[in-house]
Design a protein around this motif. Structure first.
Motif, PDB file in Angstrom:
ATOM      1  N   ILE A   1       0.839  -1.201   0.000  1.00 42.83           N
ATOM      2  CA  ILE A   1       0.000   0.000   0.000  1.00 42.83           C
ATOM      3  C   ILE A   1       0.876   1.254   0.000  1.00 42.83           C
ATOM      4  CG2 ILE A   1      -1.600   1.327   1.469  1.00 42.83           C
ATOM      5  CD1 ILE A   1      -2.912  -0.849  -0.200  1.00 42.83           C
ATOM      6  N   ALA A   2       1.924   1.241   0.830  1.00 42.55           N
ATOM      7  CA  ALA A   2       2.829   2.395   0.864  1.00 42.55           C
ATOM      8  C   ALA A   2       3.474   2.599  -0.504  1.00 42.55           C
ATOM      9  CB  ALA A   2       3.895   2.208   1.943  1.00 42.55           C
ATOM     10  N   ALA A   3       3.816   1.515  -1.190  1.00 40.21           N
ATOM     11  CA  ALA A   3       4.422   1.626  -2.526  1.00 40.21           C
ATOM     12  C   ALA A   3       3.428   2.227  -3.517  1.00 40.21           C
ATOM     13  CB  ALA A   3       4.904   0.261  -3.007  1.00 40.21           C
ATOM     14  N   ALA A   4       2.180   1.822  -3.431  1.00 40.72           N
ATOM     15  CA  ALA A   4       1.179   2.275  -4.399  1.00 40.72           C
ATOM     16  C   ALA A   4       0.879   3.769  -4.270  1.00 40.72           C
ATOM     17  CB  ALA A   4      -0.109   1.478  -4.230  1.00 40.72           C
ATOM     18  N   PHE A   5       1.076   4.332  -3.074  1.00 39.74           N
ATOM     19  CA  PHE A   5       0.828   5.761  -2.857  1.00 39.74           C
ATOM     20  C   PHE A   5       2.090   6.601  -3.041  1.00 39.74           C
ATOM     21  CE2 PHE A   5      -2.995   4.118  -0.928  1.00 39.74           C
ATOM     22  CZ  PHE A   5      -3.940   5.081  -1.238  1.00 39.74           C
ATOM     23  N   ASN A   6       3.219   5.942  -3.296  1.00 40.47           N
ATOM     24  CA  ASN A   6       4.480   6.641  -3.512  1.00 40.47           C
ATOM     25  C   ASN A   6       4.419   7.392  -4.837  1.00 40.47           C
ATOM     26  OD1 ASN A   6       7.163   7.250  -4.339  1.00 40.47           O
ATOM     27  ND2 ASN A   6       7.946   5.687  -2.941  1.00 40.47           N
ATOM     28  N   GLY A   7       4.533   8.721  -4.759  1.00 40.59           N
ATOM     29  CA  GLY A   7       4.399   9.559  -5.948  1.00 40.59           C
ATOM     30  C   GLY A   7       5.287   9.121  -7.098  1.00 40.59           C
TER      31      GLY A   7
ATOM     32  N   VAL B   1      -9.297   7.277  -2.713  1.00 38.03           N
ATOM     33  CA  VAL B   1      -7.881   7.633  -2.872  1.00 38.03           C
ATOM     34  C   VAL B   1      -7.784   9.156  -2.896  1.00 38.03           C
ATOM     35  CG1 VAL B   1      -5.870   7.481  -4.389  1.00 38.03           C
ATOM     36  CG2 VAL B   1      -7.429   5.527  -4.166  1.00 38.03           C
ATOM     37  N   SER B   2      -7.164   9.754  -1.867  1.00 35.89           N
ATOM     38  CA  SER B   2      -7.237  11.213  -1.774  1.00 35.89           C
ATOM     39  C   SER B   2      -5.947  11.923  -2.194  1.00 35.89           C
ATOM     40  CB  SER B   2      -7.668  11.647  -0.374  1.00 35.89           C
ATOM     41  OG  SER B   2      -6.882  11.031   0.606  1.00 35.89           O
ATOM     42  N   HIS B   3      -4.764  11.344  -1.909  1.00 37.30           N
ATOM     43  CA  HIS B   3      -3.504  11.972  -2.291  1.00 37.30           C
ATOM     44  C   HIS B   3      -2.450  10.906  -2.472  1.00 37.30           C
ATOM     45  CE1 HIS B   3      -4.995  15.812  -0.417  1.00 37.30           C
ATOM     46  NE2 HIS B   3      -4.334  16.302  -1.447  1.00 37.30           N
ATOM     47  N   PHE B   4      -1.372  11.265  -3.151  1.00 39.07           N
ATOM     48  CA  PHE B   4      -0.152  10.472  -3.114  1.00 39.07           C
ATOM     49  C   PHE B   4       0.884  11.290  -2.364  1.00 39.07           C
ATOM     50  CE2 PHE B   4      -2.128   9.347  -7.324  1.00 39.07           C
ATOM     51  CZ  PHE B   4      -2.694   8.164  -6.870  1.00 39.07           C
ATOM     52  N   PHE B   5       2.019  10.663  -1.987  1.00 36.51           N
ATOM     53  CA  PHE B   5       3.026  11.464  -1.273  1.00 36.51           C
ATOM     54  C   PHE B   5       4.252  11.712  -2.147  1.00 36.51           C
ATOM     55  CE2 PHE B   5       3.595   7.050   0.136  1.00 36.51           C
ATOM     56  CZ  PHE B   5       4.962   6.846   0.003  1.00 36.51           C
ATOM     57  N   TYR B   6       4.824  12.923  -1.995  1.00 39.92           N
ATOM     58  CA  TYR B   6       5.838  13.412  -2.937  1.00 39.92           C
ATOM     59  C   TYR B   6       7.024  14.071  -2.259  1.00 39.92           C
ATOM     60  CZ  TYR B   6       2.436  12.858  -6.713  1.00 39.92           C
ATOM     61  OH  TYR B   6       1.555  12.342  -7.620  1.00 39.92           O
ATOM     62  N   ASP B   7       8.154  14.033  -2.968  1.00 37.09           N
ATOM     63  CA  ASP B   7       9.284  14.909  -2.677  1.00 37.09           C
ATOM     64  C   ASP B   7       9.274  16.031  -3.728  1.00 37.09           C
ATOM     65  OD1 ASP B   7      10.020  13.652  -4.990  1.00 37.09           O
ATOM     66  OD2 ASP B   7      11.956  12.953  -4.281  1.00 37.09           O
ATOM     67  N   LEU B   8      10.261  16.914  -3.711  1.00 34.46           N
ATOM     68  CA  LEU B   8      10.277  18.053  -4.632  1.00 34.46           C
ATOM     69  C   LEU B   8      10.376  17.624  -6.105  1.00 34.46           C
ATOM     70  CD1 LEU B   8      12.716  20.548  -2.838  1.00 34.46           C
ATOM     71  CD2 LEU B   8      10.301  20.963  -3.349  1.00 34.46           C
ATOM     72  N   GLN B   9      11.367  16.794  -6.418  1.00 29.58           N
ATOM     73  CA  GLN B   9      11.616  16.450  -7.810  1.00 29.58           C
ATOM     74  C   GLN B   9      10.439  15.682  -8.416  1.00 29.58           C
ATOM     75  OE1 GLN B   9      13.709  17.144 -10.119  1.00 29.58           O
ATOM     76  NE2 GLN B   9      13.973  15.406 -11.505  1.00 29.58           N
ATOM     77  N   THR B  10       9.948  14.678  -7.679  1.00 28.54           N
ATOM     78  CA  THR B  10       8.839  13.880  -8.199  1.00 28.54           C
ATOM     79  C   THR B  10       7.593  14.749  -8.365  1.00 28.54           C
ATOM     80  OG1 THR B  10       9.758  12.064  -6.913  1.00 28.54           O
ATOM     81  CG2 THR B  10       7.626  11.690  -7.920  1.00 28.54           C
TER      82      THR B  10
ATOM     83  N   THR C   1       4.689  16.974  -0.697  1.00 35.65           N
ATOM     84  CA  THR C   1       3.909  16.825   0.539  1.00 35.65           C
ATOM     85  C   THR C   1       4.832  16.788   1.757  1.00 35.65           C
ATOM     86  OG1 THR C   1       3.953  14.445   0.165  1.00 35.65           O
ATOM     87  CG2 THR C   1       1.975  15.620  -0.553  1.00 35.65           C
ATOM     88  N   GLY C   2       6.089  17.199   1.564  1.00 38.43           N
ATOM     89  CA  GLY C   2       7.029  17.170   2.693  1.00 38.43           C
ATOM     90  C   GLY C   2       7.442  15.753   3.043  1.00 38.43           C
ATOM     91  N   ASN C   3       7.527  14.897   2.023  1.00 38.05           N
ATOM     92  CA  ASN C   3       7.904  13.498   2.253  1.00 38.05           C
ATOM     93  C   ASN C   3       9.239  13.135   1.596  1.00 38.05           C
ATOM     94  OD1 ASN C   3       4.680  13.329   2.511  1.00 38.05           O
ATOM     95  ND2 ASN C   3       5.617  11.636   3.643  1.00 38.05           N
ATOM     96  N   GLY C   4      10.104  14.140   1.395  1.00 34.59           N
ATOM     97  CA  GLY C   4      11.424  13.839   0.828  1.00 34.59           C
ATOM     98  C   GLY C   4      12.328  13.238   1.895  1.00 34.59           C
TER      99      GLY C   4
ATOM    100  N   THR D   1      13.930  11.014  -1.843  1.00 34.35           N
ATOM    101  CA  THR D   1      12.954  10.234  -2.588  1.00 34.35           C
ATOM    102  C   THR D   1      11.674  10.182  -1.752  1.00 34.35           C
ATOM    103  OG1 THR D   1      12.654   8.121  -3.714  1.00 34.35           O
ATOM    104  CG2 THR D   1      13.834   8.051  -1.640  1.00 34.35           C
ATOM    105  N   PRO D   2      10.488  10.066  -2.363  1.00 32.66           N
ATOM    106  CA  PRO D   2       9.271  10.062  -1.543  1.00 32.66           C
ATOM    107  C   PRO D   2       9.310   8.941  -0.505  1.00 32.66           C
ATOM    108  CG  PRO D   2       8.721  10.273  -3.874  1.00 32.66           C
ATOM    109  CD  PRO D   2      10.192   9.965  -3.801  1.00 32.66           C
TER     110      PRO D   2
END
Lengths: 457, 434
Positions: free
Chosen positions: B231-237, B295-304, B313-316, B324-325
């Motif tokens: 699940i964590a992989a599927a939401f990884n931006g 499904v409401s959001h995915f999580f992201y770092d800056l580059q992705t 989303t502050g997940n770098g 990386t997210p």
């Protein structure tokens, strides 16, 4: 060797109240290249300098790791103070002749000397092959090479410098259709020879095509089957299912496990021989001395089906009264050495692949691996590729399957061992938070009766 | 750090220096006895720079001349990927409580004492159990500066208490275990001891189980070992951007059970995964991933985020390379059904604590298949004993699409996941005969 560092270590090791002290200083350089789909995800370099001190007092250990390699004397003192908190018995530690030596790795095509551009060129080619395959959604490619220099010295007078090169490549093809995702990977490695990962164009193409075929493959029905393992998966099986059990640190303080793993116990048929050895040259798990300064050896774990010996550190060998094998390894200076495998394999016998298949009425041929893990007696490992076997013939492709079982029963159930030993250099081993350690494992094709396969109903 | 930054800016358009220093003191117990006391100190400095629009990266663990670090990063730049982002300038960060100054003051003797008492309470229940335990305290400092004027730092304390026990009887082995973590010191070992004693108590008898579809309850440990990784992989931006996530075109759509909610929370007080800003200086936040099944959001770092045309989303997170997210604390929302009512509801079923090998399968597709390392059979609403030689297979999306019930009590696993019990109406169980 570097005179300055050596004399700093020697000074730090003088006049202390411990039974044993060792110092390890390490320098390493790592290059990484990662691809995701069409784009290079990351190219990066890491340099590290650091070390550790390990002290043994009355059977108790103190361990200090650091990046700042100055003030070694204080670090030795701290490790000894910590060891004293723990120690409350007689120290048992197998004697070893202290060695002074410098070990350089010879390599055919040194990846460290190659420019980044030529490494990238090869990876570009592999990536293009994967990405140009119809129905392939994306790729993952991970490449790394590393050069490492380790200086080890102990209070017994050993002083060893070892230089090591390691490289690894993993190619993954990911296929998608109608919301289904399937992936297949190929892992390779070498103790420093870049040519080990060259010329894989054909393999890469087939890998991508098989990933696409998985999209339409059916899932295996769960249950017991006769399974035929290819050398890669059989190697993982040997490592996971049996290898970890033969690591003495799991056994030496556990009276019940000691009984269970008593030397001389029958583990399989007369055709079964399992070896571990860092002294087997030219593989990713090969070295001259382990991380306690003990010379590498080649150890028969199982000989003609009988448990012959096990893998040891200096402490476990002394506590079990068995011969030292030189299997204490640490992934880097941040960890103390623990008992690890090196190059682990089942020795080849005489059965041919064709004969092994032809005798199976209904079974599964399993190839390659996603991974594997063990809880001593129980193991599970995953095959990346699987095919039904019907009436002695390889039949339709299946979705990846997971095999699981009890090691004691399963080793007895190996009913045929092939003549085609293959070593897999693409894996790494994790244990006690130390991952990933370069190892190799291998086997010929082997056949196992009554193996549990997970799947649908 | 300033020197490295100014050197880098002589040759690059953007640059960022990230430093993390940590000191931890692990106390290890083996075979029920104190075995080793460690002190681990580490410092690493990494440099990310953008030159000609391309990203370069180098990291040094331990000492390095700033000139060397800059030249290493520059060498990688020419082949680097195109930077889609601009490094963040100075901004306000949320206040997050992650430092308890008492944690670092805990003496080694106290840590030894907690470990010994924990082991004593387990061996009192089951004399022939052999425990491996660890008590760890530590402190970590993070500093970041970049060419856009951002300059920030934080210090976090952490404490971990964990135990794994093994009982060997003939050819039969039983594994139990659990752990706790916090930014506060954990000197009260009783709740951890109770959890492990419950596992041992239920495992006193081995019982056979049939091969068929049956209801399954995932305990919080079971959720962690079976369901959360895919699940964590599927939401990884990044995986979404690659098109490899089954959720890539499901944003705003109901994919999961309508009672299921999942979020990533970087700003929980005293959780070890919390932070005021991520590893590239973006503020930590709470990000909803599944909102009542949608499904409401995915999580992201800056580059992705830049490549996906969205915001970080502050997940770098950094794991030895470029950010990386990465998840912080994942939280699954509580439901309203007590665990004991779930058990009572089952005629024949399984309770899963630990599934071995579940993460080896095709994670992206959500398919899993694993051996039940610790699990119990339920018959007529009661746990009757432990199952062995049993495999469970299924698909995470199918399971989370229709849950029979969600527990009313949630538990933290390893400081990274907080989850209630999840009750799945039907799953494939395969048992080895004999």
């Amino acid at each position: 060797m570097e005179i300055e560092k050596i004399s700093a270590i020697t000074d730090a090791l003088k006049g202390h109240g411990a039974d044993y002290v060792e110092v390890r200083l390490e320098e390493s350089y790592v290059s990484r290249i990662l691809y995701r789909g069409q784009r290079v995800e990351e190219i990066g370099k890491t340099s590290s300098i650091g070390g550790n001190v390990r002290a043994l007092v009355k059977g108790g250990w103190g361990f200090v790791s650091f990046n700042d390699i100055t003030g070694l004397r204080d670090k030795v003192d701290l490790a000894i103070r910590q060891a004293k908190i723990v120690g409350n018995e007689d120290t048992k530690f197998s004697p070893v002749q202290p060695v002074t030596d410098t070990v350089i790795t010879e390599t055919k095509k040194d990846p460290i000397a190659m420019p980044l551009a030529s490494k990238k060129q090869l990876l570009d080619e592999y990536n293009d092959i994967i990405m140009s395959t119809p129905k392939i959604q994306t790729s993952n490619i991970g490449y790394h090479d590393s050069r490492k220099k380790i200086i080890f010295a102990n209070s017994e007078g050993a002083c060893i410098e070892q230089n090591k090169i390691d490289l690894g490549l993993r190619l993954t093809a990911i296929a998608i259709a109608d919301g289904e995702v399937q992936q297949l990977g190929l892992s390779l490695g070498s103790p420093g020879d870049f040519s080990a990962i060259e010329g894989l164009q054909q393999e890469t193409k087939e890998l991508a095509q098989r990933a696409v075929r998985l999209l339409s493959a059916p899932q295996a029905r769960g249950g017991e089957y006769t399974v035929l393992l290819d050398p890669v998966l059989a190697g993982v099986f040997t490592h996971e299912a049996f290898g970890h059990l033969s690591e003495a640190d799991h056994v030496y303080e556990n009276p019940q496990l000691r009984d269970l793993m008593a030397l001389g116990r029958k583990f399989g048929g007369k055709h079964l021989n399992i070896v571990d050895g860092a002294a087997v040259p030219g593989l990713r798990g090969s070295y001259k001395y382990d991380d306690e300064g003990v010379p590498a050896s080649k150890t028969y774990l199982i000989q003609e089906g009988i448990l012959e010996s096990r893998l040891h550190s200096r402490e476990t060998a002394a506590k079990m009264g068995e011969k030292i094998t030189g299997n204490a390894r640490a992934i880097n200076y941040r960890y103390p050495p623990i008992v690890r495998m090196t190059n682990t394999y089942i020795e080849p016998m005489s059965a041919s692949f064709e004969d092994m298949v032809s005798e199976i009425k209904e079974g599964i041929y399993v190839k390659d691996w996603y991974g594997g893990t063990t809880s001593m007696e129980m193991f599970t490992f995953s095959a990346a590729e699987a095919y039904m076997i019907r009436d002695g013939e390889i039949a339709e492709m299946l979705r990846p399957v997971t095999l699981s079982g009890n090691v004691f029963a399963t080793l007895h159930n190996i009913d045929a061992i092939g003549n085609d030993l293959g070593m897999n250099q693409g894996g790494g081993c994790g244990k006690g938070g130390q991952s990933s350690l370069p190892v190799s494992n291998g086997s010929p094709h082997i056949r196992i009766s009554k193996c549990l396969i997970g799947g649908g109903q | 750090m300033e020197e490295t930054l100014s050197r880098a800016l002589k040759v690059a358009e953007q640059a960022e220096v990230f430093r993390v220093s940590s000191k931890s003191t692990p106390v290890h117990f083996e075979a029920n006895r104190l075995k080793q006391v460690q002190t681990k100190e580490s410092t690493s400095t990494s440099l990310r720079l953008v030159k000609g629009g391309k990203i370069g990266f180098a990291q040094a663990n331990g000492f390095i001349e700033s000139e060397t670090l800059v030249s290493m990063a520059l060498e990688t730049c020419q082949f680097g990927t195109n930077a889609g982002f601009e490094l963040p300038g100075h901004r306000a960060y949320p206040h997050v409580d992650i430092l308890d100054t008492q944690t670092d003051k805990i003496a080694i003797d106290e840590m030894v004492d907690v470990g010994e008492k924990l082991i004593d309470s387990i061996t009192k229940h089951t004399p022939d159990v052999l425990c491996q335990a660890s008590v760890v305290k530590g402190i970590i400092s993070v500093d970041i500066i970049n060419s856009q004027g951002s300059q920030a730092s934080y210090t976090k304390s952490f404490f971990e208490l964990g135990l794994e026990g093994v009982v060997v009887k003939g050819d039969d082995m039983l594994f139990v275990g659990d752990s706790q973590s916090s930014c506060h010191p954990i000197l009260d070992f009783k709740s951890l001891a109770e959890e492990i004693i419950t596992q041992l108590e239920l495992a006193k008898k081995n019982v056979p189980i049939s091969t068929k579809l049956m209801p399954v309850i995932f305990t919080p440990l079971g959720v962690a070992s079976t369901l959360i990784t895919p699940i964590a992989a599927a939401f990884n931006g990044k995986i979404v951007l690659d098109g490899a996530s089954p959720l890539k075109d499901k944003l705003g759509k109901p994919v999961f059970d309508k009672n299921l909610s999942l979020w990533d929370d970087a700003i929980l007080s005293y959780q070890i995964a919390s932070y005021p800003f991520d590893d590239e200086g973006m503020p930590g936040q709470r990000t909803s991933l599944i909102d009542c099944g949608v499904v409401s959001h995915f999580f992201y770092d800056l580059q992705t985020a830049a490549l996906a045309n969205t915001r970080s989303t502050g997940n770098g997170g950094r794991h030895g390379g470029l950010p990386t997210p990465s998840t912080t604390s994942l939280v699954i929302g509580k439901g309203n059904v007590p665990y004991r009512d779930m058990v009572r509801d089952i005629k024949e079923g399984l309770v899963i604590y630990m599934l071995m090998g579940a993460e080896q399968g095709n994670i992206l597709n959500g398919d899993f298949s694993g051996n039940v390392l610790l699990g119990y059979k339920v018959e007529d609403g009661e746990i009757t004993g432990r199952v062995k030689n049993t495999m469970v297979s299924g698909n995470v999306y199918q399971i989370l699409n229709r849950l029979e019930a969600i527990g009313d009590d949630a538990k933290w696993i390893g400081g990274l996941l907080q989850t209630p019990y999840l009750y799945c109406p039907s799953l494939s169980v395969a048992a080895k005969a004999g």
